[in-house]
Design a protein around this motif. Structure first.
Motif, PDB file in Angstrom:
ATOM      1  N   GLN A   4     134.860  11.295  -2.975  1.00 19.09           N
ATOM      2  CA  GLN A   4     133.832  10.255  -3.129  1.00 19.09           C
ATOM      3  C   GLN A   4     133.054  10.091  -1.827  1.00 19.09           C
ATOM      4  O   GLN A   4     133.649   9.977  -0.745  1.00 19.09           O
ATOM      5  N   ILE A   5     131.745  10.098  -1.938  1.00 15.06           N
ATOM      6  CA  ILE A   5     130.879   9.867  -0.777  1.00 15.06           C
ATOM      7  C   ILE A   5     129.987   8.674  -1.093  1.00 15.06           C
ATOM      8  O   ILE A   5     129.447   8.572  -2.200  1.00 15.06           O
ATOM      9  N   THR A   6     129.847   7.773  -0.130  1.00 18.93           N
ATOM     10  CA  THR A   6     129.017   6.596  -0.328  1.00 18.93           C
ATOM     11  C   THR A   6     127.790   6.682   0.572  1.00 18.93           C
ATOM     12  O   THR A   6     127.893   7.004   1.756  1.00 18.93           O
ATOM     13  N   ILE A   7     126.646   6.404  -0.032  1.00 14.71           N
ATOM     14  CA  ILE A   7     125.396   6.300   0.727  1.00 14.71           C
ATOM     15  C   ILE A   7     125.041   4.823   0.813  1.00 14.71           C
ATOM     16  O   ILE A   7     124.751   4.183  -0.201  1.00 14.71           O
ATOM     17  N   TYR A   8     125.108   4.265   2.005  1.00 15.54           N
ATOM     18  CA  TYR A   8     124.740   2.872   2.243  1.00 15.54           C
ATOM     19  C   TYR A   8     123.250   2.806   2.557  1.00 15.54           C
ATOM     20  O   TYR A   8     122.745   3.599   3.356  1.00 15.54           O
ATOM     21  N   ILE A   9     122.572   1.868   1.937  1.00 13.74           N
ATOM     22  CA  ILE A   9     121.170   1.608   2.274  1.00 13.74           C
ATOM     23  C   ILE A   9     121.098   0.272   3.002  1.00 13.74           C
ATOM     24  O   ILE A   9     121.480  -0.769   2.449  1.00 13.74           O
ATOM     25  N   ALA A  10     120.648   0.308   4.241  1.00 13.91           N
ATOM     26  CA  ALA A  10     120.418  -0.912   5.022  1.00 13.91           C
ATOM     27  C   ALA A  10     118.908  -1.071   5.145  1.00 13.91           C
ATOM     28  O   ALA A  10     118.229  -0.187   5.665  1.00 13.91           O
ATOM     29  N   GLY A  11     118.380  -2.179   4.627  1.00 14.70           N
ATOM     30  CA  GLY A  11     116.935  -2.328   4.665  1.00 14.70           C
ATOM     31  C   GLY A  11     116.470  -3.679   4.173  1.00 14.70           C
ATOM     32  O   GLY A  11     117.245  -4.637   4.116  1.00 14.70           O
ATOM     33  N   ASP A  12     115.187  -3.721   3.787  1.00 12.30           N
ATOM     34  CA  ASP A  12     114.549  -4.980   3.406  1.00 12.30           C
ATOM     35  C   ASP A  12     114.224  -5.000   1.915  1.00 12.30           C
ATOM     36  O   ASP A  12     114.736  -4.194   1.140  1.00 12.30           O
ATOM     37  N   SER A  13     113.331  -5.886   1.532  1.00 14.53           N
ATOM     38  CA  SER A  13     113.016  -6.106   0.119  1.00 14.53           C
ATOM     39  C   SER A  13     112.387  -4.904  -0.572  1.00 14.53           C
ATOM     40  O   SER A  13     112.465  -4.784  -1.794  1.00 14.53           O
ATOM     41  N   LYS A  66     132.817  -2.286   8.302  1.00 14.45           N
ATOM     42  CA  LYS A  66     134.200  -2.456   7.821  1.00 14.45           C
ATOM     43  C   LYS A  66     134.579  -1.450   6.736  1.00 14.45           C
ATOM     44  O   LYS A  66     135.751  -1.123   6.585  1.00 14.45           O
ATOM     45  N   THR A  67     133.591  -0.980   5.962  1.00 15.15           N
ATOM     46  CA  THR A  67     133.928  -0.155   4.797  1.00 15.15           C
ATOM     47  C   THR A  67     133.408   1.279   4.846  1.00 15.15           C
ATOM     48  O   THR A  67     133.886   2.122   4.096  1.00 15.15           O
ATOM     49  N   ILE A  68     132.456   1.563   5.713  1.00 11.88           N
ATOM     50  CA  ILE A  68     131.886   2.921   5.756  1.00 11.88           C
ATOM     51  C   ILE A  68     132.943   3.903   6.256  1.00 11.88           C
ATOM     52  O   ILE A  68     133.707   3.599   7.177  1.00 11.88           O
ATOM     53  N   GLN A  69     132.997   5.053   5.606  1.00  9.91           N
ATOM     54  CA  GLN A  69     134.042   6.046   5.872  1.00  9.91           C
ATOM     55  C   GLN A  69     133.454   7.323   6.490  1.00  9.91           C
ATOM     56  O   GLN A  69     132.259   7.591   6.353  1.00  9.91           O
ATOM     57  N   PRO A  70     134.299   8.136   7.125  1.00  7.15           N
ATOM     58  CA  PRO A  70     133.830   9.435   7.612  1.00  7.15           C
ATOM     59  C   PRO A  70     133.211  10.249   6.469  1.00  7.15           C
ATOM     60  O   PRO A  70     133.767  10.286   5.368  1.00  7.15           O
ATOM     61  N   GLY A  71     132.056  10.848   6.735  1.00 12.27           N
ATOM     62  CA  GLY A  71     131.379  11.638   5.716  1.00 12.27           C
ATOM     63  C   GLY A  71     130.408  10.856   4.855  1.00 12.27           C
ATOM     64  O   GLY A  71     129.644  11.441   4.084  1.00 12.27           O
ATOM     65  N   ASP A  72     130.437   9.523   4.963  1.00 12.62           N
ATOM     66  CA  ASP A  72     129.458   8.694   4.256  1.00 12.62           C
ATOM     67  C   ASP A  72     128.109   8.758   4.977  1.00 12.62           C
ATOM     68  O   ASP A  72     127.991   9.354   6.055  1.00 12.62           O
ATOM     69  N   LYS A 112     131.951   5.762  13.161  1.00 13.69           N
ATOM     70  CA  LYS A 112     132.746   5.923  11.936  1.00 13.69           C
ATOM     71  C   LYS A 112     132.670   7.351  11.385  1.00 13.69           C
ATOM     72  O   LYS A 112     133.128   7.621  10.277  1.00 13.69           O
ATOM     73  N   ASN A 113     132.070   8.252  12.162  1.00 15.55           N
ATOM     74  CA  ASN A 113     131.879   9.643  11.727  1.00 15.55           C
ATOM     75  C   ASN A 113     131.118   9.742  10.405  1.00 15.55           C
ATOM     76  O   ASN A 113     131.406  10.594   9.556  1.00 15.55           O
ATOM     77  N   ALA A 114     130.168   8.829  10.242  1.00 11.97           N
ATOM     78  CA  ALA A 114     129.253   8.854   9.100  1.00 11.97           C
ATOM     79  C   ALA A 114     127.917   9.405   9.597  1.00 11.97           C
ATOM     80  O   ALA A 114     127.676   9.508  10.798  1.00 11.97           O
ATOM     81  N   TYR A 115     127.054   9.760   8.649  1.00 10.26           N
ATOM     82  CA  TYR A 115     125.760  10.349   8.992  1.00 10.26           C
ATOM     83  C   TYR A 115     124.659   9.293   8.928  1.00 10.26           C
ATOM     84  O   TYR A 115     124.419   8.734   7.861  1.00 10.26           O
ATOM     85  N   PRO A 116     123.961   9.033  10.037  1.00  7.92           N
ATOM     86  CA  PRO A 116     122.820   8.120   9.976  1.00  7.92           C
ATOM     87  C   PRO A 116     121.548   8.859   9.562  1.00  7.92           C
ATOM     88  O   PRO A 116     121.377  10.038   9.870  1.00  7.92           O
ATOM     89  N   LEU A 220     118.736  18.453   6.192  1.00  6.97           N
ATOM     90  CA  LEU A 220     119.826  17.481   6.241  1.00  6.97           C
ATOM     91  C   LEU A 220     120.955  17.856   5.274  1.00  6.97           C
ATOM     92  O   LEU A 220     120.690  18.294   4.148  1.00  6.97           O
ATOM     93  N   PRO A 221     122.208  17.651   5.679  1.00  2.00           N
ATOM     94  CA  PRO A 221     123.326  17.918   4.771  1.00  2.00           C
ATOM     95  C   PRO A 221     123.282  17.040   3.522  1.00  2.00           C
ATOM     96  O   PRO A 221     123.846  17.393   2.480  1.00  2.00           O
ATOM     97  N   LEU A 222     122.579  15.911   3.618  1.00  4.05           N
ATOM     98  CA  LEU A 222     122.445  15.005   2.478  1.00  4.05           C
ATOM     99  C   LEU A 222     121.886  15.719   1.248  1.00  4.05           C
ATOM    100  O   LEU A 222     122.208  15.368   0.106  1.00  4.05           O
TER     101      LEU A 222
END
Length: 227
Positions: A4-13, A66-72, A112-116, A220-222
């Motif tokens: 399982q890989i999670t993509i977090y989106i941090a942003g606005d409206s 707190k929740t982002i994992q390596p590879g996310d 966190k060894n995640a990809y920005p 990008l690996p994404l």
């Protein structure tokens, strides 16, 4: 789910999930999941009205940490509300605390060894004499690109691509992607609305598609997570 890989989106409206009472306003992040493989989960943490400053101060970046994992992945798109310099809660200076704040997002991902992944802000729909304003989000897109180049962080210039797309659509045609409603058409906006920042469902889908195409054309690996 395995791998399982999670993509977090941090942003606005412009990216956020909308409440029923805001529809048909739609964030591009809501249309993202459809493009990714089954083992990829989109965690859309974008919030209406937030800037890099207020998102961090309210603890939303800490919650991701707190929740982002390596590879996310952590996808970061801010600028519209950072632009509100007169607001001490949200306003930032593009070549000052805005870039400093971007660094805090990048640090969380890297520790966190995640990809920005940085995305410059989607364009506002601002036409004058049939010509779109190419700096509708001020210096923030350019400041993000400068930051990304300095610190060798991946960035996609979504501001440039969406500006070019809306310019090609033209003043009248581009309205169909934004929250433009005449009186009486929507229960949520009985008096109608003319909003040149936020998208309707078609606009959100189009912007998501534009972002996905930019990922496909990148190194990008994404892009390996796309269907």
């Amino acid at each position: 789910m395995e791998n399982q890989i999670t993509i977090y989106i941090a942003g606005d409206s412009t990216a956020a999930i909308k409440l029923p009472e805001k529809r048909p306003e739609t964030g591009w992040g809501e249309a993202f999941q459809a493009y990714f493989k089954e083992n990829v989960k989109i965690e859309n943490r974008a919030i209406n009205g937030r800037s890099t400053k207020s998102f961090i101060k309210e603890g939303h970046l800490a919650a991701i940490e707190k929740t982002i994992q390596p590879g996310d992945y952590l996808v970061i798109q801010f600028g519209h509300n950072d632009q509100k310099i007169e607001d001490p809660v949200r306003g930032t200076h593009p070549y000052g605390d805005y870039q400093d704040n971007l660094g805090k997002f990048i640090l969380v991902a890297q520790q966190k060894n995640a990809y920005p992944l940085l995305l410059t802000s989607v364009t506002r729909r601002k036409f004058e004499d049939e010509k779109i304003d190419s700096i509708s989000v001020g210096d923030y897109p350019q400041a993000m690109i400068q930051f990304a180049e300095k610190y060798q962080v991946p960035v996609l210039d979504i501001h440039k691509i969406t500006t070019e797309f809306m310019a090609k659509a033209g003043d009248e045609e581009s309205k169909k992607y934004y929250l433009h409603l005449p009186p009486g058409q929507s229960e949520n906006y009985p008096e109608g609305i003319t909003d040149n920042t936020h998208f309707n469902e078609d606009g959100a889908k189009k912007v998501a598609q534009i972002i996905i195409e930019a990922i496909q054309q990148s190194h990008l690996p994404l892009k390996n997570l796309l269907k």
